[in-house]
Motif scaffolding. Structure first.
Motif, PDB file in Angstrom:
ATOM      1  N   UNK A  75     -70.933   9.228  22.207  1.00 16.45           N
ATOM      2  CA  UNK A  75     -71.418   9.510  23.302  1.00 16.45           C
ATOM      3  C   UNK A  75     -71.157   8.584  24.448  1.00 16.45           C
ATOM      4  N   UNK A  76     -71.202   7.129  24.080  1.00 16.69           N
ATOM      5  CA  UNK A  76     -70.890   6.045  25.073  1.00 16.69           C
ATOM      6  C   UNK A  76     -69.281   6.356  25.518  1.00 16.69           C
ATOM      7  N   UNK A  77     -68.399   6.682  24.494  1.00 22.60           N
ATOM      8  CA  UNK A  77     -66.954   6.652  24.885  1.00 22.60           C
ATOM      9  C   UNK A  77     -66.929   8.103  25.982  1.00 22.60           C
ATOM     10  N   UNK A  78     -67.680   9.064  25.597  1.00 18.15           N
ATOM     11  CA  UNK A  78     -67.503  10.062  26.627  1.00 18.15           C
ATOM     12  C   UNK A  78     -67.900   9.642  27.996  1.00 18.15           C
ATOM     13  N   UNK A  79     -69.043   9.018  28.177  1.00 14.37           N
ATOM     14  CA  UNK A  79     -69.755   8.446  29.256  1.00 14.37           C
ATOM     15  C   UNK A  79     -68.790   7.632  30.230  1.00 14.37           C
ATOM     16  N   UNK A  80     -67.909   6.877  29.492  1.00 14.68           N
ATOM     17  CA  UNK A  80     -66.959   5.692  29.942  1.00 14.68           C
ATOM     18  C   UNK A  80     -65.712   6.582  30.660  1.00 14.68           C
ATOM     19  N   UNK A  81     -65.219   7.483  29.838  1.00 12.23           N
ATOM     20  CA  UNK A  81     -64.287   8.380  30.373  1.00 12.23           C
ATOM     21  C   UNK A  81     -64.601   9.341  31.501  1.00 12.23           C
ATOM     22  N   UNK A  82     -65.663   9.676  31.578  1.00 14.18           N
ATOM     23  CA  UNK A  82     -66.175  10.540  32.732  1.00 14.18           C
ATOM     24  C   UNK A  82     -66.309   9.561  33.664  1.00 14.18           C
ATOM     25  N   UNK A  83     -66.728   8.140  33.666  1.00 17.89           N
ATOM     26  CA  UNK A  83     -66.848   7.229  34.765  1.00 17.89           C
ATOM     27  C   UNK A  83     -65.489   7.130  35.337  1.00 17.89           C
ATOM     28  N   UNK A  84     -64.350   6.954  34.407  1.00 21.23           N
ATOM     29  CA  UNK A  84     -63.097   6.764  34.908  1.00 21.23           C
ATOM     30  C   UNK A  84     -62.449   8.019  35.544  1.00 21.23           C
ATOM     31  N   UNK A  85     -62.845   9.229  35.106  1.00 17.91           N
ATOM     32  CA  UNK A  85     -62.501  10.313  35.743  1.00 17.91           C
ATOM     33  C   UNK A  85     -63.118  10.473  37.274  1.00 17.91           C
ATOM     34  N   UNK A  86     -64.359  10.195  37.384  1.00 23.00           N
ATOM     35  CA  UNK A  86     -65.110  10.252  38.418  1.00 23.00           C
ATOM     36  C   UNK A  86     -64.351   9.409  39.549  1.00 23.00           C
ATOM     37  N   UNK A  87     -64.087   7.963  39.272  1.00 22.02           N
ATOM     38  CA  UNK A  87     -63.425   7.162  40.199  1.00 22.02           C
ATOM     39  C   UNK A  87     -62.118   7.528  40.585  1.00 22.02           C
ATOM     40  N   UNK A  88     -61.138   7.956  39.543  1.00 22.08           N
ATOM     41  CA  UNK A  88     -59.704   8.280  40.103  1.00 22.08           C
ATOM     42  C   UNK A  88     -59.780   9.535  40.821  1.00 22.08           C
ATOM     43  N   UNK A  89     -60.737  10.505  40.536  1.00 20.10           N
ATOM     44  CA  UNK A  89     -60.956  11.820  41.319  1.00 20.10           C
ATOM     45  C   UNK A  89     -61.331  11.343  42.738  1.00 20.10           C
ATOM     46  N   UNK A  90     -62.113  10.328  42.763  1.00 23.43           N
ATOM     47  CA  UNK A  90     -62.563   9.900  44.174  1.00 23.43           C
ATOM     48  C   UNK A  90     -61.315   9.443  45.010  1.00 23.43           C
ATOM     49  N   UNK A  91     -60.567   8.711  44.415  1.00 24.19           N
ATOM     50  CA  UNK A  91     -59.513   8.068  44.875  1.00 24.19           C
ATOM     51  C   UNK A  91     -58.321   9.122  45.339  1.00 24.19           C
ATOM     52  N   UNK A  92     -58.058  10.069  44.736  1.00 23.79           N
ATOM     53  CA  UNK A  92     -57.201  11.102  44.840  1.00 23.79           C
ATOM     54  C   UNK A  92     -57.816  12.343  46.020  1.00 23.79           C
TER      55      UNK A  92
END
Length: 411
Positions: free
Chosen positions: A96-113
């Motif tokens: 669950x923690x790994x999934x949340x971290x991956x989603x956080x990374x996805x959110x940051x990268x999506x925001x930059x793009x």
């Protein structure tokens, strides 16, 4: 029963792919679609357009799912790199923690793009004034960016859903976007001129695609098998092996080399460096028409091949796993010696595979002076290779699922 299960999975995948494809056709209401498309495709292409062509996004059109899976895939790569460090805190994290971290990374990268895309299409934004008394603020940029990020996060959810209920894992979700972008990648490519899609050119591209696909499938299946002793298994399975593919990095270098290599060029064009001696030097080193650019592009492919190959092979983690399970190689001691043994074989095999990928990417560029338009096939062949690797993964999963559903405990 097993046929129904496989059909159900295939139908799930078809449904999710159709949803993604439909979302990439829905132009955002806050943007003048025609003006935005012209801004995104001016000067023969943009950094966003190039990145989208190899990651399944539709960045030439400001649509609901324009970003596609590129933020999700990039975050997965970042997380794989973090895991490869074998940090104690990371290893102890829950699913669950790994999934949340991956989603956080996805959110940051999506925001930059999304920010990069919004800035590119800024002249095409339709005014959306927010009036508070005498104060008025245009919310069109914020609205567009939020919708793009939300679309990227929803696409990531679709990919996870396909991983659970469909077939082809998460990567199959980028296939429709890549296929849609193939004609454009062949037209624009790296040749500096538009490769007109005449019947003759299409016929040539079709022949090249068929021949290249056969070769790519054959190359992708080549692997070196390192004999492994498994003393804890008292059967014919005690003699096993660890395979290392010739193309250890798969198609990942092609997914990211084009955008990484082209980024400095677009930074120069959009800043005060344009027209300066330093800017001119950068343009020369990032040009597909100069020998300096070809050398640097080959280096980028090689380095990315090592990086992604290492993430796929993970010799350090494999050596530790073998030590814990009491498995070993012939005449190689467990522990550090096994790690050096695996690392040595990885670098030798990966270097040969990287040279193959350099040939795929560089040869069309070298042929441009002899056959005008040949350079455009560099990006075209890269996209085909990505599709080959994805469908190989799909076929492996399909065979595994078919064997699983056909298995019966009691005959």
């Amino acid at each position: 029963m097993h046929n129904r299960s496989l059909i159900k999975r295939c139908l799930w995948t078809l449904l999710l792919v159709l949803i993604l494809a439909a979302g990439q056709q829905i132009v955002l209401p806050s943007i003048d679609g025609l003006a935005a498309t012209q801004a995104l495709t001016k000067q023969g292409g943009s950094f966003l357009q190039i990145f989208g062509s190899v990651t399944g996004g539709r960045l030439t059109v400001p649509a609901l799912f324009s970003l596609g899976l590129s933020p999700y895939m990039t975050s997965m790569i970042v997380w794989s790199a973090v895991q490869s460090w074998d940090l104690p805190g990371v290893s102890a994290m829950s699913v669950r923690a790994i999934g949340m971290v991956q989603r956080f990374f996805t959110l940051i990268i999506a925001s930059l793009q999304a920010l990069a895309m919004v800035r590119t299409v800024a002249p095409a934004l339709q005014p959306m004034p927010l009036v508070l008394g005498d104060y008025s603020y245009d919310m069109s940029a914020w609205f567009t960016g939020i919708i793009l990020v939300a679309g990227a996060m929803f696409t990531a959810w679709l990919a996870d859903l396909n991983n659970d209920k469909g077939i082809g894992s998460t990567v199959i979700m980028i296939v429709p976007g890549i296929i849609i972008n193939i004609p454009g990648s062949l037209q624009r490519g790296w040749g500096g001129v538009t490769y007109a899609l005449t019947p003759q050119h299409i016929a040539v591209a079709a022949v090249v695609a068929v021949l290249f696909t056969f070769c790519a499938v054959w190359l992708y299946k080549i692997e070196v098998r390192l004999p492994l002793q498994r003393p804890m298994l008292e059967s014919s399975y005690g003699d096993s092996y660890i395979p290392i593919k010739l193309l250890t990095a798969g198609a990942m270098p092609f997914m990211f080399s084009t955008s990484l290599f082209s980024l400095p060029m677009y930074v120069v064009k959009g800043t005060s460096l344009n027209g300066t001696p330093m800017g001119h030097a950068i343009m020369q080193w990032t040009s597909y028409q100069s020998w300096r650019g070809l050398v640097l592009y080959a280096v980028v492919l090689m380095l990315l091949g090592y990086a992604f190959g290492y993430l796929n092979t993970r010799p350090v983690q494999t050596a530790k796993s073998l030590k814990y399970s009491s498995d070993y190689f012939y005449d190689v001691a467990p522990g550090d010696a096994t790690e050096r043994f695996l690392t040595h074989h990885f670098f030798v095999i990966c270097t040969l595979g990287n040279l193959v990928e350099i040939v795929i990417g560089i040869v069309p560029l070298l042929l441009e002076n002899v056959y005008p338009g040949a350079a455009n096939f560099s990006l075209f062949l890269g996209n085909l290779f990505i599709i080959v690797t994805i469908f190989d993964t799909i076929m492996q999963q399909f065979r595994a699922l078919r064997s699983k559903y056909q298995y019966q405990l009691f005959a």
